[in-house]
Design a protein around this motif. Structure first.
Motif, short mmCIF file in Angstrom:
data_model
loop_
_atom_site.label_atom_id
_atom_site.label_comp_id
_atom_site.label_asym_id
_atom_site.label_seq_id
_atom_site.Cartn_x
_atom_site.Cartn_y
_atom_site.Cartn_z
N PRO A 1 3.88 5.53 14.15
CA PRO A 1 2.51 5.11 14.49
C PRO A 1 1.58 5.11 13.28
CG PRO A 1 3.35 6.72 16.07
CD PRO A 1 4.30 6.71 14.92
N LEU A 2 1.75 6.07 12.39
CA LEU A 2 0.89 6.14 11.21
C LEU A 2 1.18 4.99 10.25
CD1 LEU A 2 1.17 9.99 10.55
CD2 LEU A 2 -0.71 8.76 11.67
N LEU A 3 2.45 4.68 10.07
CA LEU A 3 2.82 3.55 9.21
C LEU A 3 2.35 2.23 9.82
CD1 LEU A 3 6.42 4.72 8.26
CD2 LEU A 3 4.46 4.56 6.69
N ALA A 4 2.48 2.09 11.13
CA ALA A 4 2.05 0.87 11.80
C ALA A 4 0.54 0.66 11.66
CB ALA A 4 2.45 0.90 13.27
N LYS A 5 -0.19 1.74 11.73
CA LYS A 5 -1.65 1.65 11.57
C LYS A 5 -1.99 1.20 10.16
CE LYS A 5 -5.86 4.40 12.20
NZ LYS A 5 -6.39 5.75 12.60
N ARG A 6 -1.30 1.75 9.17
CA ARG A 6 -1.55 1.34 7.78
C ARG A 6 -1.16 -0.11 7.56
NH1 ARG A 6 -0.88 5.79 3.36
NH2 ARG A 6 -2.42 6.54 4.85
N LEU B 1 12.29 8.03 8.58
CA LEU B 1 13.26 7.91 9.68
C LEU B 1 13.63 9.27 10.26
CD1 LEU B 1 15.44 5.10 8.11
CD2 LEU B 1 14.22 4.93 10.30
N ASP B 2 13.62 10.30 9.43
CA ASP B 2 13.92 11.65 9.91
C ASP B 2 12.92 12.11 10.97
OD1 ASP B 2 16.18 12.04 8.36
OD2 ASP B 2 15.09 13.04 6.73
N ASP B 3 11.70 11.59 10.90
CA ASP B 3 10.63 12.01 11.82
C ASP B 3 9.92 10.76 12.35
OD1 ASP B 3 9.00 13.74 13.23
OD2 ASP B 3 7.66 14.14 11.55
N TRP B 4 10.71 9.79 12.81
CA TRP B 4 10.19 8.46 13.14
C TRP B 4 9.12 8.49 14.23
CZ3 TRP B 4 10.13 4.27 10.44
CH2 TRP B 4 9.88 3.02 11.05
N ASP B 5 9.27 9.33 15.22
CA ASP B 5 8.28 9.36 16.31
C ASP B 5 6.90 9.71 15.79
OD1 ASP B 5 10.16 8.66 18.16
OD2 ASP B 5 10.49 10.71 18.91
N THR B 6 6.84 10.51 14.73
CA THR B 6 5.55 10.89 14.14
C THR B 6 5.09 9.87 13.11
OG1 THR B 6 6.02 13.23 14.47
CG2 THR B 6 4.36 12.68 12.81
N THR B 7 6.00 9.42 12.24
CA THR B 7 5.59 8.56 11.13
C THR B 7 5.37 7.10 11.53
OG1 THR B 7 7.92 8.14 10.52
CG2 THR B 7 6.81 10.01 9.47
N ALA C 1 0.85 -1.19 0.00
CA ALA C 1 0.00 0.00 0.00
C ALA C 1 0.88 1.24 0.00
CB ALA C 1 -0.92 0.01 1.22
N ASP C 2 0.52 2.22 -0.78
CA ASP C 2 1.26 3.47 -0.86
C ASP C 2 1.30 4.14 0.51
OD1 ASP C 2 2.35 5.69 -2.76
OD2 ASP C 2 0.95 6.70 -1.40
N ALA C 3 2.47 4.70 0.84
CA ALA C 3 2.62 5.39 2.13
C ALA C 3 3.20 6.79 1.95
CB ALA C 3 3.51 4.57 3.06
N THR C 4 3.20 7.29 0.72
CA THR C 4 3.86 8.57 0.47
C THR C 4 3.12 9.75 1.08
OG1 THR C 4 2.76 8.69 -1.69
CG2 THR C 4 4.99 7.79 -1.64
N ASP C 5 1.85 9.57 1.47
CA ASP C 5 1.15 10.65 2.16
C ASP C 5 1.63 10.79 3.61
OD1 ASP C 5 -0.11 8.08 2.50
OD2 ASP C 5 -1.75 9.09 3.56
N ILE C 6 2.22 9.71 4.14
CA ILE C 6 2.80 9.75 5.49
C ILE C 6 4.24 10.24 5.43
CG2 ILE C 6 3.43 8.36 7.50
CD1 ILE C 6 1.12 6.46 6.75
N ALA C 7 4.99 9.66 4.50
CA ALA C 7 6.38 10.08 4.26
C ALA C 7 6.71 9.70 2.82
CB ALA C 7 7.35 9.41 5.23
N PRO C 8 7.24 10.61 2.03
CA PRO C 8 7.50 10.29 0.63
C PRO C 8 8.56 9.21 0.44
CG PRO C 8 8.44 12.42 1.21
CD PRO C 8 7.59 12.00 2.36
N THR C 9 9.52 9.14 1.36
CA THR C 9 10.61 8.18 1.25
C THR C 9 10.88 7.57 2.63
OG1 THR C 9 12.34 9.80 1.77
CG2 THR C 9 11.70 9.56 -0.56
N LEU C 10 11.61 6.47 2.64
CA LEU C 10 11.98 5.87 3.92
C LEU C 10 12.87 6.80 4.72
CD1 LEU C 10 11.88 3.47 5.85
CD2 LEU C 10 13.82 2.48 4.63
#
Length: 337
Positions: free
Chosen positions: A46-51, A38-44, A25-34
């Motif tokens: 939980p959102l990636l885990a939910k997806r 990682l640059d903002d892991w505390d924010t991204t 599933a596309d995740a670029t709305d959360i972060a365009p790249t890995l």
């Protein structure tokens, strides 16, 4: 959680991959790249885990996952430092040339800084203008990727900075290593671009097989369709990943997305060098190691290094036989110049 980068521009396009490695599933709305994740892991995270959870439950739009479309999870990185955590491997290298290893090798990790501007994708060919005299070899290893690690971080603290785990083929040109090291300045030409597994995973994805910041599963290599090795990555690992990360951060900060490698996975058998798989042993994670053993016991190496057309496949499976990271699957080909 499992993440991958589809080939797109320089830094890929981030996707979440299901546990079975069949859908993404596309995740670029959360972060365009890995790297951005990682640059903002505390924010991204939980959102990636939910997806990821919704993808595994088939509750979001998804597409078939094709490993051949993947770049390495980080197509390029700010830091790639490879350790040599399996001292058995180092000991064999030196023993083959009649040298003992210093005692410090058991207490102070070896580490070199590799080139990180052009990683290969997991299915990309390994291309060179020639192979003769270069000693083309694969090295099957694991790596971790971190968030920002402060200088002076202890091993206990470093464990919390490990965010992702992947496999790597740390390609080595054995014929070029001795003259480079003789200059006293380390590897460069002898360490070309490495290739990483299609998928990287969060430590919790490994369950009980991630313990003491080691991965306690076999790392399986096939050379030209024949099984070459299956040493357990959790056995004979003198320095765990937390120790390696702390070592790298002793005199510098590590930026988010730093990649720290384990070095070639290597096991002993009853205190002796491992036996080939066809003889009931766990085999090896690089050609150099079997050549060392041949030199020690037979007086000279018998196994050839890789040549054009040779294929290497590196993969790790859970106890049920499911691939965890997908496969690094590469062929050595001639570079057209």
């Amino acid at each position: 959680m499992k993440l991958a980068s589809l080939k797109y521009k320089r830094d890929g396009k981030l996707v979440v991959v299901n546990q079975a490695l069949t859908r993404m599933a596309d995740a670029t709305d959360i972060a365009p790249t890995l790297q951005a994740a990682l640059d903002d892991w505390d924010t991204t995270q939980p959102l990636l885990a939910k997806r990821y959870a919704k993808l595994n439950e088939d509750k979001i739009d998804s597409q078939p996952f094709d490993e051949s479309l993947c770049a390495s999870p980080l197509p390029r990185a700010y830091q790639w430092a490879d350790g040599s955590a399996y001292v058995n491997h180092v000991e064999l290298v030196r023993k083959a040339r009649g040298a003992e290893i210093p005692e410090s090798f058991w207490t102070d990790p070896l580490m070199y800084q590799g080139g990180s501007d052009t990683f290969l994708g997991p299915k990309d060919p390994i291309q060179f203008p020639q192979t003769e005299g270069w000693g083309v070899d694969f090295e099957a290893e694991l790596v971790v990727m971190t968030d920002d690690v402060p200088m002076g971080t202890t091993p206990e603290q470093a464990a919390g900075h490990i965010k992702l785990i992947a496999l790597v083929n740390d390609v080595s040109l054995r014929g070029l290593i001795p003259p480079e090291l003789a200059k006293g300045f380390g590897f460069f030409q002898s360490k070309p671009s490495s290739a990483f597994s299609p998928v990287c995973v969060t430590p919790d994805e490994l369950g009980d097989y991630w313990e003491d910041t080691k991965v306690h599963l076999p790392l399986v290599s096939h050379l030209n369709e024949e099984q070459f090795g299956e040493p357990n990555a959790g056995i004979d690992m003198t320095f765990n990943f937390a120790t390696l990360v702390a070592h790298a951060a002793k005199t510098r900060k590590l930026g988010a997305g730093a990649i720290i490698g384990s070095g070639t996975v290597s096991n002993k058998t009853d205190g002796e060098p491992a036996k080939p798989v066809k003889e009931g042993g766990v085999g090896y994670s690089c050609i150099a190691e079997v050549r060392m053993i041949e030199t020690i016991y037979q007086g000279s190496p018998k196994t050839a290094f890789m040549d054009f057309g040779d294929r290497i496949r590196i993969e790790m499976f859970d106890p049920q036989g499911h691939s965890i990271f997908g496969a690094i699957d590469q062929v050595v080909t001639k570079l057209d110049t």
